[in-house]
Scaffold this motif. Structure first.
Motif, PDB file in Angstrom:
ATOM      1  N   GLN A   5       0.828  -1.211   0.000  1.00 20.80           N
ATOM      2  CA  GLN A   5       0.000   0.000   0.000  1.00 20.80           C
ATOM      3  C   GLN A   5       0.862   1.260   0.000  1.00 20.80           C
ATOM      4  O   GLN A   5       0.553   2.238  -0.680  1.00 20.80           O
ATOM      5  CB  GLN A   5      -0.917   0.007   1.233  1.00 20.80           C
ATOM      6  N   SER A   9       0.868   4.099  -2.704  1.00 19.42           N
ATOM      7  CA  SER A   9       0.620   5.497  -2.354  1.00 19.42           C
ATOM      8  C   SER A   9       1.721   6.397  -2.900  1.00 19.42           C
ATOM      9  O   SER A   9       1.453   7.450  -3.480  1.00 19.42           O
ATOM     10  CB  SER A   9       0.553   5.633  -0.827  1.00 19.42           C
ATOM     11  N   LYS A 296     -11.941  12.319   1.239  1.00 17.50           N
ATOM     12  CA  LYS A 296     -11.585  11.185   2.082  1.00 17.50           C
ATOM     13  C   LYS A 296     -10.966  10.058   1.260  1.00 17.50           C
ATOM     14  O   LYS A 296      -9.957   9.460   1.644  1.00 17.50           O
ATOM     15  CB  LYS A 296     -12.834  10.676   2.810  1.00 17.50           C
ATOM     16  N   THR A 297     -11.551   9.774   0.108  1.00 14.66           N
ATOM     17  CA  THR A 297     -11.010   8.739  -0.784  1.00 14.66           C
ATOM     18  C   THR A 297      -9.604   9.087  -1.235  1.00 14.66           C
ATOM     19  O   THR A 297      -8.708   8.234  -1.276  1.00 14.66           O
ATOM     20  CB  THR A 297     -11.921   8.572  -2.023  1.00 14.66           C
ATOM     21  N   ASN A 300      -7.054   8.733   1.624  1.00 14.88           N
ATOM     22  CA  ASN A 300      -6.732   7.321   1.828  1.00 14.88           C
ATOM     23  C   ASN A 300      -5.606   6.879   0.898  1.00 14.88           C
ATOM     24  O   ASN A 300      -4.730   6.096   1.283  1.00 14.88           O
ATOM     25  CB  ASN A 300      -7.971   6.445   1.597  1.00 14.88           C
ATOM     26  N   LYS A 301      -5.658   7.363  -0.334  1.00 10.00           N
ATOM     27  CA  LYS A 301      -4.614   7.009  -1.302  1.00 10.00           C
ATOM     28  C   LYS A 301      -3.277   7.665  -0.957  1.00 10.00           C
ATOM     29  O   LYS A 301      -2.211   7.101  -1.198  1.00 10.00           O
ATOM     30  CB  LYS A 301      -5.024   7.452  -2.715  1.00 10.00           C
ATOM     31  N   SER A 305      -5.353   4.695   5.107  1.00 10.32           N
ATOM     32  CA  SER A 305      -6.644   4.730   5.804  1.00 10.32           C
ATOM     33  C   SER A 305      -6.507   5.009   7.296  1.00 10.32           C
ATOM     34  O   SER A 305      -7.455   5.450   7.942  1.00 10.32           O
ATOM     35  CB  SER A 305      -7.372   3.399   5.595  1.00 10.32           C
ATOM     36  N   GLU A 306      -5.309   4.753   7.883  1.00  9.40           N
ATOM     37  CA  GLU A 306      -5.121   4.993   9.314  1.00  9.40           C
ATOM     38  C   GLU A 306      -4.974   6.490   9.624  1.00  9.40           C
ATOM     39  O   GLU A 306      -5.514   6.992  10.611  1.00  9.40           O
ATOM     40  CB  GLU A 306      -3.886   4.235   9.819  1.00  9.40           C
ATOM     41  N   ALA A 308      -5.711   9.039   7.424  1.00 11.06           N
ATOM     42  CA  ALA A 308      -6.638   9.899   6.674  1.00 11.06           C
ATOM     43  C   ALA A 308      -7.705  10.561   7.549  1.00 11.06           C
ATOM     44  O   ALA A 308      -7.934  11.777   7.413  1.00 11.06           O
ATOM     45  CB  ALA A 308      -7.285   9.113   5.545  1.00 11.06           C
TER      46      ALA A 308
END
Length: 535
Positions: A5, A9, A296-297, A300-301, A305-306, A308
């Motif tokens: 991830q 990113s 938000k999406t 996350n990228k 997600s932690e 964001a």
């Protein structure tokens, strides 16, 4: 966040950063394309005025009208800044002062003085023709805040790309694209101003876009890539100019070749326009426009997600005072932003970038050799910009800026003495290359990093004032250099050395300013900067 991830990113951030930096590439390309055409433009537009009295009077009349309109536009833009800083009542008073001062300066120093064909008038017309794009840069930089707040960072860059394309075509064919029926030189200046507007918008929005996309720990490096792209654009156009200049003799270059130089900008501008279709808007602008799910999406990228959700809350909190008065955090932040911009120009970098081939010709080089030496300047600029990219997040912003300021000052004094004593060999060449190296590792990229970081979210549009100040300073330096460098009295007294000593003094002052006044921003989030200024 897993390793896969994280890699995904980083790849996503790097990809959209590279697209945004194309705005910087076009910034560099447009501002440096003039370098290879300086002598040709003088021969094509200005030299005929010496023998054609009627044409000279027409051009002087149009020149006075253009400058007058520029005074009006710049005065109105500065007045709008006064309203944003001081509110309606005080803004009205300070705007009135600015406008009255502008009228006095315009009338006494320009309108009544430019009425006859003289050396100074022709030098002034030549300097303005070469640097006219900067008027557009001032306008573009001034409205950059409005553009970023209303149509967004991404669409603002799209607008800049379109302006680049229009300018490239119009500058290459000023006779055909002459929509006003004025003189050819006036048509050329108009399209250079259009291109300058694109440069001004891109100069603000490209680093802003990257800063708002990038995580805090690598933001300095990624924003510095914008400066790398500016320098890379300059280096590319140096090669393009050299290839075009080598395709014919001086007569062909003065009549036709310079047109190809400007037309070549359509290629990178079109690529930039197409690629912008595939990048997202920044999360901060999305939240500003109540598009929270999209933001938000995207977060996350970018950060995973932690992190964001926490960053989303920070951004929303910082935007509660969106479009706040620019003095919300005090006047010091505005002063720092303006002086960072002014010093970046007053150290004389754009004299080197715009007039490098002319400087080398003063050293005794012919046209082809001077253009090759200009490529060397671009290569040094590029190499040391990479050095800044890999040190700005490690050593911090202030150390690089202070070292750069002192180094530039020493090199400019050395270059001035080389001209004064007529020792225009390796000493002068190494002084110029050393100056470029110090600028590239410090005030070139790091100024943009600081400008993209110091303004809190609620007054991000205040960055437009700093950008406008930068282009006004650029205009002053670029316009006055040929007036000082070609002045007979100064040349007889100092043999072209005076201007370089002036820029050397500015380099030393810039280092003192950073040491005493500018805060370190290394490692701080954009939201933390707001809390820093509130203290």
């Amino acid at each position: 966040m897993s390793q896969a991830q994280t890699q995904g990113s980083n790849s996503f951030i790097l990809t959209i950063t590279l697209v945004a930096t194309l705005g910087g590439l076009l910034f560099g390309y447009d501002t440096a394309v003039i370098n290879g055409a300086i002598e040709a433009l003088k021969v094509f537009f200005v030299t005929p005025l010496e023998s054609d009295h009627a044409l000279a009077l027409q051009v002087i009349g149009e020149y006075k009208i253009i400058i007058s309109l520029c005074f009006v536009v710049v005065s109105l833009l500065v007045s709008s800044f006064m309203f944003r800083m001081y509110g309606k009542k005080k803004g009205m008073i300070y705007s009135g002062i600015v406008i009255v001062a502008g009228i006095i300066i315009w009338y006494t120093q320009f309108w009544v003085s430019v009425n006859e064909i003289s050396e100074n008038t022709l030098n002034s017309i030549n300097g303005f023709t070469i640097s006219s794009a900067i008027i557009g840069c001032i306008i573009g930089g001034s409205i950059g805040g409005y553009v970023s707040q209303n149509i967004g960072r991404k669409r603002g860059l799209v607008l800049a790309a379109v302006l680049f394309i229009i300018s490239a075509i119009g500058s290459a064919m000023p006779e055909i694209m002459n929509v006003f029926g004025a003189g050819t030189i006036t048509s050329f200046i108009f399209y250079r101003i259009i291109g300058g507007m694109g440069v001004g918008i891109a100069s603000m929005l490209s680093p802003m876009y990257i800063a708002e996309i990038a995580p805090a720990n690598i933001r300095g490096k990624l924003v510095s890539w914008n400066q790398f792209a500016i320098i890379f654009g300059m280096l590319v156009v140096y090669f393009v100019n050299y290839i075009i200049a080598s395709s014919g003799d001086d007569g062909w270059l003065n009549e036709i070749g310079w047109r190809y130089m400007f037309a070549s900008e359509t290629i990178p501008a079109t690529i930039f326009l197409v690629l912008l279709y595939f990048v997202p808007e920044t999360p901060r602008f999305l939240i500003m426009k109540s598009r929270e799910e999209e933001a938000k999406t995207l977060l996350n990228k970018i950060v995973g997600s932690e992190k964001a959700p926490g960053l989303l809350v920070d951004i929303k909190e910082s935007l509660k005072e969106n479009n706040a008065p620019w003095l919300t955090f005090g006047g010091l932040i505005i002063v720092i932003g303006i002086l960072l911009s002014v010093f970046q120009q007053f150290v004389g970098i754009n004299v080197v970038l715009y007039y490098a081939s002319e400087i080398f010709r003063n050293m005794g080089s012919d046209t082809d050799t001077s253009l090759l030496q200009t490529i060397l300047v671009g290569a040094i600029n590029l190499i040391f910009t990479v050095l800044a990219i890999y040190t700005v997040d490690r050593f911090g912003r202030k150390p690089l800026m202070m070292i750069g300021g002192i180094g530039m000052g020493i090199c400019m004094f050395a270059l001035g003495f080389a001209f004064y004593f007529n020792q225009l060999g390796l000493v002068a060449l190494f002084a110029m290359l050393g100056y470029v190296a110090f600028f590239a590792m410090s005030w070139g990229p790091v100024t943009w990093v600081l400008l993209s970081e110091i303004f809190p979210n609620s007054i991000r549009s205040a960055m437009s004032m700093a950008v406008a100040a930068q282009w006004i300073a650029n205009m002053i330096v670029s316009w006055t250099f040929p007036m000082m460098n070609d002045n007979s009295w100064l040349t007889n007294q100092f043999n072209h050395g005076f201007t370089y000593w002036l820029y050397g003094a500015m380099g030393l002052l810039s280092a003192l300013f950073v040491w005493k006044v500018v805060p370190e921003t290394k490692g701080k989030t954009l939201e933390e900067m707001g809390r820093l200024w509130k203290k």
